[in-house]
Structure formats: structure tokens, C-alpha cells
Design a protein around this motif. Structure first.
Motif, PDB file in Angstrom:
ATOM      1  N   GLN A  76       0.827  -1.205   0.000  1.00  0.00           N
ATOM      2  CA  GLN A  76       0.000   0.000   0.000  1.00  0.00           C
ATOM      3  C   GLN A  76       0.864   1.258   0.000  1.00  0.00           C
ATOM      4  O   GLN A  76       0.582   2.222  -0.726  1.00  0.00           O
ATOM      5  CB  GLN A  76      -0.915  -0.001   1.229  1.00  0.00           C
ATOM      6  CG  GLN A  76      -1.839   1.209   1.306  1.00  0.00           C
ATOM      7  CD  GLN A  76      -2.658   1.229   2.589  1.00  0.00           C
ATOM      8  OE1 GLN A  76      -2.341   0.520   3.549  1.00  0.00           O
ATOM      9  NE2 GLN A  76      -3.703   2.032   2.614  1.00  0.00           N
ATOM     10  N   THR A  77       1.931   1.242   0.786  1.00  0.00           N
ATOM     11  CA  THR A  77       2.775   2.424   0.900  1.00  0.00           C
ATOM     12  C   THR A  77       3.571   2.664  -0.373  1.00  0.00           C
ATOM     13  O   THR A  77       3.685   3.806  -0.838  1.00  0.00           O
ATOM     14  CB  THR A  77       3.723   2.290   2.102  1.00  0.00           C
ATOM     15  OG1 THR A  77       2.954   2.063   3.286  1.00  0.00           O
ATOM     16  CG2 THR A  77       4.551   3.555   2.282  1.00  0.00           C
TER      17      THR A  77
ATOM     18  N   PHE B  45       1.246   4.148  -2.855  1.00  0.00           N
ATOM     19  CA  PHE B  45       1.010   5.567  -2.573  1.00  0.00           C
ATOM     20  C   PHE B  45       2.181   6.418  -3.038  1.00  0.00           C
ATOM     21  O   PHE B  45       1.998   7.456  -3.682  1.00  0.00           O
ATOM     22  CB  PHE B  45       0.782   5.766  -1.072  1.00  0.00           C
ATOM     23  CG  PHE B  45       1.036   7.179  -0.612  1.00  0.00           C
ATOM     24  CD1 PHE B  45       0.172   8.198  -0.971  1.00  0.00           C
ATOM     25  CD2 PHE B  45       2.160   7.490   0.146  1.00  0.00           C
ATOM     26  CE1 PHE B  45       0.419   9.513  -0.570  1.00  0.00           C
ATOM     27  CE2 PHE B  45       2.418   8.791   0.541  1.00  0.00           C
ATOM     28  CZ  PHE B  45       1.539   9.808   0.186  1.00  0.00           C
TER      29      PHE B  45
ATOM     30  N   ARG C 209      -4.349  12.452  -2.278  1.00  0.00           N
ATOM     31  CA  ARG C 209      -3.708  11.130  -2.215  1.00  0.00           C
ATOM     32  C   ARG C 209      -3.225  10.826  -0.798  1.00  0.00           C
ATOM     33  O   ARG C 209      -3.322   9.700  -0.321  1.00  0.00           O
ATOM     34  CB  ARG C 209      -2.540  11.084  -3.197  1.00  0.00           C
ATOM     35  CG  ARG C 209      -2.966  11.050  -4.662  1.00  0.00           C
ATOM     36  CD  ARG C 209      -1.814  10.600  -5.544  1.00  0.00           C
ATOM     37  NE  ARG C 209      -2.230  10.509  -6.938  1.00  0.00           N
ATOM     38  CZ  ARG C 209      -2.007  11.442  -7.846  1.00  0.00           C
ATOM     39  NH1 ARG C 209      -1.366  12.543  -7.509  1.00  0.00           N
ATOM     40  NH2 ARG C 209      -2.401  11.279  -9.092  1.00  0.00           N
ATOM     41  N   ARG C 210      -2.696  11.816  -0.120  1.00  0.00           N
ATOM     42  CA  ARG C 210      -2.243  11.598   1.258  1.00  0.00           C
ATOM     43  C   ARG C 210      -3.418  11.235   2.162  1.00  0.00           C
ATOM     44  O   ARG C 210      -3.306  10.352   3.008  1.00  0.00           O
ATOM     45  CB  ARG C 210      -1.539  12.856   1.789  1.00  0.00           C
ATOM     46  CG  ARG C 210      -0.237  13.157   1.088  1.00  0.00           C
ATOM     47  CD  ARG C 210       0.504  14.294   1.771  1.00  0.00           C
ATOM     48  NE  ARG C 210       1.664  14.699   0.990  1.00  0.00           N
ATOM     49  CZ  ARG C 210       2.774  15.220   1.495  1.00  0.00           C
ATOM     50  NH1 ARG C 210       2.867  15.419   2.793  1.00  0.00           N
ATOM     51  NH2 ARG C 210       3.780  15.567   0.725  1.00  0.00           N
TER      52      ARG C 210
ATOM     53  N   TYR D 229      -4.464   7.663   1.536  1.00  0.00           N
ATOM     54  CA  TYR D 229      -3.512   6.735   2.156  1.00  0.00           C
ATOM     55  C   TYR D 229      -3.710   6.705   3.674  1.00  0.00           C
ATOM     56  O   TYR D 229      -3.720   5.638   4.298  1.00  0.00           O
ATOM     57  CB  TYR D 229      -2.082   7.148   1.809  1.00  0.00           C
ATOM     58  CG  TYR D 229      -1.024   6.374   2.552  1.00  0.00           C
ATOM     59  CD1 TYR D 229      -0.744   5.046   2.231  1.00  0.00           C
ATOM     60  CD2 TYR D 229      -0.295   6.966   3.590  1.00  0.00           C
ATOM     61  CE1 TYR D 229       0.232   4.334   2.913  1.00  0.00           C
ATOM     62  CE2 TYR D 229       0.679   6.258   4.272  1.00  0.00           C
ATOM     63  CZ  TYR D 229       0.937   4.943   3.930  1.00  0.00           C
ATOM     64  OH  TYR D 229       1.899   4.238   4.622  1.00  0.00           O
TER      65      TYR D 229
END
Length: 482
Positions: free
Chosen positions: A395-396, A399, A431-432, A435
């Protein structure tokens, strides 16, 4: 519209409003700053000399953030002299360099054999990416996983050492998308960048120059007396040391390239670095007015140390450190002080960092910094207690790729920008927030962060459903700054 969507839409508006004018807001609205100066100093120290405070580090730093920060510097230096604590599944990135070189050579030979077989009449072509680059791909993936684990778990890596590793990797950037770099990038991170992150700059620079990741990335491995390649010599002067406006000429670039002929990689015999005497230009050279004779590999080593000790290099490194740790446009007095310390100590990075941490500029509330995507991801993972599983890593990394800062993914040797103007944009904040909300669903609410948030932020989050508060904390304007 569902409640969650309404909340996130409101959040995006709040992010933009909260980040629009950080200095004016901090000075004009008391509720937008941390409750006490000491708490603000704790946040600053933990977020800049690491990625985010943990409950333990917040408590340890509370009495005297400045004394705690200096202790972290000593702890980071000591940690850099020890081997990294690598999970067993990632240990391959720290295998002996020659072993990695041999494995990569075996992979290349296997690919060549497969191409020859499929090129024969009647043979179906092999689909790209079906396992013929498995070794390189897995080594690159493991290197990226290690970076995320090390930046978010203080039990695995000293936070300041992880931060210094990020800084120096960006300064001495290599691009994992260039095929021969891929299997070596993890070894480069651990044994070049991490190991020398708080030592002498010239030792770091020389270790980088001799590593296959850099030799392949900037084509030095193919430069020799019969076919000169100036790529590495140019970037060594323009980006790694002197700086583009420091007065060197194209002739100096060529002379440095001649000095470094013979610095190569010998994959066939399993050598990560080899100085090939027969490929070295043995004629005299003059670099920046200094004459270099035919001294074999020592000629290149002397030239690199010479560049590392130049006053122009001192100022360039001082400016980059101050921009990374203090402010996008650092005060001139601080840059002058750090450059003088660099020169006086022949580039002792630990001493330069001590001067930076002890400076009033580091602690001045007007010197603002905004987190890059990597900053943000590492700080969010830190608040989550570190990487828990492969899902966190996937996931990270996804992102980071979407946010414009893929791990080890900057193609040019100048490294990623770190200033707010590059990263503070509406789409990037969206986007941040996405996430943060996704990660927040899998972690406990980090209540300890409330100590560092403004009253306005705490009240705003408290109005939302409990299941959304963690994500909102990570996506708040307060958490975006360091």
C-alpha cells in the motif's frame, strides 16, 4: 452521499486551508500551534531527526528536547557502525557484494540462453517479465521494503540514521529502473549510504564511487582510455561535490573522466568493483589547476578526496543539509556556520550535524518544513507502530508511486526535491488523505499525537466517528508538517 465521503471532502478543504499559510497561521492563531514551546520542540526534533514521535520518544524528549536531540545524534552514529538489523527474508540485500555480482551474472546468462532458445525457428517467444529477471526484481523489492521498515520502526533502526540514509541516498541518487542497478540498490543503501551517513563525507563519496550501483547508473563501468564516458565525472562535480556554478569547466570534466578510467565492474569474475589497469589513461591530467600523474587507482581516490574537501563542496553540502533539516530557504548565517564546520573538520558529518542541531535556526518556529510523500508515509507508519505485513509495504509503495516519489525511482542523478512548493498541491493532499484513511483502518488510534496537535485540529477530529479519527489524525495539517 455517504458520511465517509462527506467527511473526506471536508477534510480536503481543511487540509488546503490549514496548509495555505503556515507561518501566518502559526503566529496569528494561538490555537493552531502546539500547546507549549517544549511540546513544539519535541515534535520538531522527533519529526526532523526521525519521522514522527512515538509514545516512548515523546516521553524521553519531553524534559529537554534539545538534549534528547543531541543524544540521538550520538546514538545514530553508533548504530551506523553496527550491521543493520535485517529481517531474515530481506537479508539477501546485505549479502557479500561479490556474491550479488555472481548471482546477477548468472541471471544475465540465463536470460541470454532463453533469448537464444526462443530465437530458433519454431520456438514461441518468451513473454517479458515471466521470471527471467526474478533475482534483480526481488532484490529491488526487498531494498524498498527495508527502507520502509527501517524508517518506521525505532526498534529496527535508529530514526536519525534512517533520516540521514534518506538524505544521502537522495544526494547520491541511483535509479532502480536502470537494469544493472536493480540487484545492487539494497547493498548500496546499507553499505555505502547507511554505513557512512555520519562519518566523513569523502569516505561516503569514495564508497559510492566504487559501488556497482553508481558505476552502472552513471556509466562509469564502461568508461576507459579507448572510449571515454563523462557522465559520472560530470555529476560528481555538478551534483555530488562542487555544484553547477562553482567555476569548473568542460575541460575539468574531461580530465576527471580520464582520471577515473579503469574504475569498472567485473561481473564475469564476480567482482563488484575492479580497477582495470589496462583500461586506465596513463597520461598526465590537470583538474582544477592541480596536476595528477599516473598513480593507478590511487589517482582517482586522490581526485575524489580533493573534490570532497573543496570549499565549494562545503557550501553545497551545508546548503542541502540546512534545506533538508531546517527550512526550504535556510538562513545564510546557518549555511555559513555549517560550511565552516565542514571545512574545519574535513567533512565530518557528525560534527556538522551537531552544529546544525545546536543552532538557534533549527529550533526557530518560523523555519517551517512540509513533509515529502516519503516523509509522510514513514511518519504515518511510525504512528502505526511500524510495518506490520506485506500489505503495509504494498500500500505504501503504491502511494509513493502515485504521489510522485516512488522508492528508488528518480531517474536523474539530482534526486527528489524536498521543498513545499514541489509537494504541496491539492491533488497530492487528496492522495495523502486516501492513504491515511486506508492505513488508519488497520491501526489503533494514536492518542499520544493529540498532545502535539492544535486545539482546532483536536476539536475538528473529535466531531467525527471513532472509526475515522485515526485516518483524520494522520491527514491533518499538523501531521503534514515537521
Amino acid at each position: 452521499m455517504p458520511t465517509a465521503t462527506i467527511t473526506q471532502a471536508g477534510l480536503f478543504a481543511a487540509l488546503l486551508a490549514g496548509l495555505a499559510g503556515p507561518v501566518a497561521q502559526a503566529e496569528g492563531q494561538p490555537d493552531a500551534v502546539a500547546p507549549t514551546a517544549r511540546t513544539a520542540d519535541t515534535w520538531r526534533a522527533a519529526s526532523r531527526l526521525g519521522y514522527a514521535p512515538t509514545p516512548e520518544s515523546a516521553q524521553a524528549a519531553a524534559a529537554s528536547p534539545r538534549a534528547w536531540a543531541l543524544r540521538q545524534l550520538d546514538a545514530a552514529y553508533a548504530a551506523s557502525k553496527r550491521p543493520p538489523t535485517l529481517p531474515a527474508e530481506l537479508a539477501g540485500i546485505n549479502a557479500p557484494l561479490n556474491d550479488i555480482a555472481r548471482s546477477f551474472q548468472a541471471e544475465r546468462e540465463a536470460r541470454r540462453t532463453m533469448r537464444e532458445k526462443t530465437a530458433k525457428p519454431g520456438m514461441a517467444p518468451t513473454a517479458a517479465g515471466t521470471g527471467d529477471e526474478k533475482f534483480s526484481r526481488e532484490m529491488a523489492q526487498d531494498a524498498a521494503a527495508w527502507r520502509l521498515m527501517s524508517c518506521s520502526d525505532p526498534a529496527l533502526e535508529n530514526p536519525l540514521l534512517a533520516r540521514m540514509t534518506e538524505f544521502w541516498f537522495n544526494h547520491l541518487n541511483v535509479f532502480v529502473g536502470k537494469g544493472p542497478v536493480r540487484p545492487f540498490v539494497g547493498h548500496y543503501v546499507v553499505n555505502v549510504i547507511r554505513a557512512n551517513a555520519l562519518g566523513r563525507f569523502e569516505d561516503l563519496l569514495l564508497a559510492s564511487a566504487r559501488h556497482p550501483a553508481m558505476l552502472f547508473y552513471l556509466d562509469q563501468a564502461q568508461s576507459n582510455s579507448r572510449g571515454l564516458n563523462e557522465n559520472y565525472a560530470r555529476e560528481l562535480m555538478e551534483l555530488h561535490t562542487l555544484g553547477v556554478n562553482s567555476g569548473y569547466t568542460q575541460k575539468d570534466v574531461r580530465e576527471l573522466a580520464r582520471i577515473l578510467t579503469g574504475w569498472t565492474v567485473n561481473l564475469k569474475d564476480g567482482e563488484g568493483f575492479r580497477f582495470a589497469e589496462r583500461l586506465h589513461d596513463k597520461e598526465g591530467k590537470v583538474l582544477l589547476g592541480r596536476t595528477f600523474g599516473n598513480q593507478s587507482v590511487a589517482e582517482g581516490e586522490e581526485a575524489i578526496r580533493y573534490l570532497a574537501r573543496r570549499p565549494e563542496t562545503a557550501r553545497r553540502i551545508a546548503t542541502r543539509l540546512a534545506s533538508f533539516f531546517v527550512a526550504d530557504k535556510p538562513p545564510a548565517a546557518l549555511v555559513d556556520k555549517l560550511a565552516a564546520t565542514f571545512t574545519d573538520t574535513q567533512g565530518d558529518i557528525r560534527v556538522v550535524m551537531r552544529a546544525l542541531i545546536e543552532s538557534p535556526e533549527f529550533w526557530a518556529k518560523g523555519n517551517q518544513l512540509f513533509k515529502t510523500p516519503l516523509d509522510f508515509a514513514c511518519s504515518a507508519l511510525t504512528a502505526a507502530g511500524g510495518v506490520k505485513d506485506r500489505r503495509d509495504i504494498g500500500q505504501t509503495l503504491g502511494f509513493l508511486a502515485q504521489a510522485g516519489q516512488p522508492m528508488h525511482g528518480w531517474q536523474t542523478p539530482d534526486g527528489y526535491k524536498t521543498d513545499a512548493n514541489t509537494w504541496l498541491a491539492p491533488e497530492a493532499l487528496t492522495r495523502r488523505a486516501d492513504y491515511a484513511m486506508g492505513l488508519g483502518q488497520r491501526m489503533a488510534e494514536p492518542d499520544y499525537l493529540n498532545t502535539f496537535f492544535s486545539v482546532a485540529t483536536r476539536e475538528r477530529i473529535a466531531r467525527e466517528p471513532a472509526q475515522m479519527r485515526t485516518g483524520l489524525m494522520l491527514a491533518s495539517p499538523d501531521f503534514m508538517r515537521k
